[in-house]
Design a protein around this motif. Sequence first.
Motif, PDB file in Angstrom:
ATOM      1  N   GLN A  18      -4.494   8.334   7.836  1.00  0.00           N
ATOM      2  CA  GLN A  18      -3.691   9.186   6.959  1.00  0.00           C
ATOM      3  C   GLN A  18      -4.535  10.272   6.299  1.00  0.00           C
ATOM      4  N   ASN A  40      -1.832   4.895  10.280  1.00  0.00           N
ATOM      5  CA  ASN A  40      -1.403   4.650   8.914  1.00  0.00           C
ATOM      6  C   ASN A  40      -2.450   3.936   8.071  1.00  0.00           C
ATOM      7  N   SER A  65       1.968   8.574   2.753  1.00  0.00           N
ATOM      8  CA  SER A  65       2.809   7.484   2.255  1.00  0.00           C
ATOM      9  C   SER A  65       1.978   6.367   1.650  1.00  0.00           C
ATOM     10  N   LEU A  66       0.676   6.336   1.929  1.00  0.00           N
ATOM     11  CA  LEU A  66      -0.232   5.401   1.274  1.00  0.00           C
ATOM     12  C   LEU A  66      -0.585   5.941  -0.102  1.00  0.00           C
ATOM     13  N   ASP A 111       0.821  -1.215   0.000  1.00  0.00           N
ATOM     14  CA  ASP A 111       0.000   0.000   0.000  1.00  0.00           C
ATOM     15  C   ASP A 111       0.854   1.264   0.000  1.00  0.00           C
ATOM     16  N   PHE A 112       2.134   1.144   0.357  1.00  0.00           N
ATOM     17  CA  PHE A 112       2.995   2.304   0.573  1.00  0.00           C
ATOM     18  C   PHE A 112       3.899   2.559  -0.640  1.00  0.00           C
ATOM     19  N   THR A 131       9.579   4.856   0.838  1.00  0.00           N
ATOM     20  CA  THR A 131       9.361   5.168   2.254  1.00  0.00           C
ATOM     21  C   THR A 131       9.675   3.963   3.127  1.00  0.00           C
ATOM     22  N   SER A 164      10.830  12.053   4.918  1.00  0.00           N
ATOM     23  CA  SER A 164       9.851  11.070   5.390  1.00  0.00           C
ATOM     24  C   SER A 164       9.997  10.866   6.889  1.00  0.00           C
TER      25      SER A 164
END
Length: 423
Positions: free
Chosen positions: A330, A325, A342-343, A117-118, A122, A302
């Motif tokens: 987020q 997260n 970051s997602l 997902d990220f 990161t 980050s």
Amino acid sequence: MRKMALFGILFILVALAGCRSEPQAVSFMVFGDPAEFAAYESLVEAFEAAQDEVDVTLSHIPSQGDYRTKLATDFAAGTPPDVSLLSFRRAGAFIAAGQLEPLGPYLAESDVIAAEDFYPITLESFTWNDQLMCIPQNISSLVVYYNRDLFTAAGVAEPADDWTWNDFLAAAQALTQDTDGDGTIDQYGLGVEASLYRLAPFVWQNGGEIVDDAAFPTRLGLTLRPAQLALEWFVALQTVHHVVPDRLAEASQDSESRFVAGTTAMYLNSRRGTPTYRESAAFDWDIAPLPRGAQTAGVLHSDAYCLSATATNKDAAWRFIEFANSPEGQTLVAQSGRTVPSLVAVAESEAFLDPAQRPARSRVFLDTIPDLRLVPLLSTWDEIEGTASEEIDRAFYGDIGVEEAAVLARDRTEEYFALAARP
């Protein structure tokens, strides 16, 4: 008989109440200005509203420098917060000291979030010896914040997505003005921190490296010609072109304050400046990518949620990190303007790309992700960066020459490279 039945019911209710467990306590410490802090307050409130098993205590240190000092002191004393926010540039010291709990196993078991997902860079930035140590909250590049009103008043075209170093300098020169004719500059074209971190993307854009070996760095590379030429160009913004305040002017009012006040046209910063500028800047503003040199390059910013190895309620702390997260968590922080999520899904959503909110060109942050690079992951990188920045600062304000600054930065940091733990 009826009284006995009522007594029995009451006894059961009292017994059930006595069996109800108290919420598990989790401490969470953050830094930032009031607009940033408000985002984390909203995050904690949303988490606690969704469940009653974990109680998060939020503490706030406004100054990033004071936050770092307190965090280091608390970890050394064995009393750190359960959850803290750390930049990947500074996490190495805590990881090498065994002070953080690896979070890769928690992520692997999560039904809420997954590694895919990220944005990959990161996760890479918080991976140490093949272990994911912290969960990245955001991904940001360094960008140019600019005052659209000042550009319009000066008749200067707004920055293009593919502008060059020469375009950047020409704009800064046109926007540096003595508006009242008294011989003193009243409006500067640019504000920038004189540091290794701000210099790094320009070194990479010029085909140079900030260290001698990106895979196994042993010393800084600023004395090598491509890097030194980039340093020379960077320093000349102040010493030759005077589009940046000199040391005395910067001491009287720092460049970020000048930008917010409308007396500096451009300011280099990451996404974290956005909440403050939304709240305090009384003019129209936007962002642009960094100007490009021989090639494009940016430097990763980050931060991540990290879990203390000594936390008493690790599973409870993980539940909070997991929520923070998640898409919901987020989204909450992204709506404050504080982060580039970051997602990937949240970064591509209206929570981040909100056309009704400044900056209008928020997609610049996403478009520049492929160009992002990492500074080295070393336990002593904070000391290396700080020491080198002292010499860059001296050159930037004309106290020493560029070549001397490069040599001093290299020589003064060699011991930190020798002492460094690395993945």
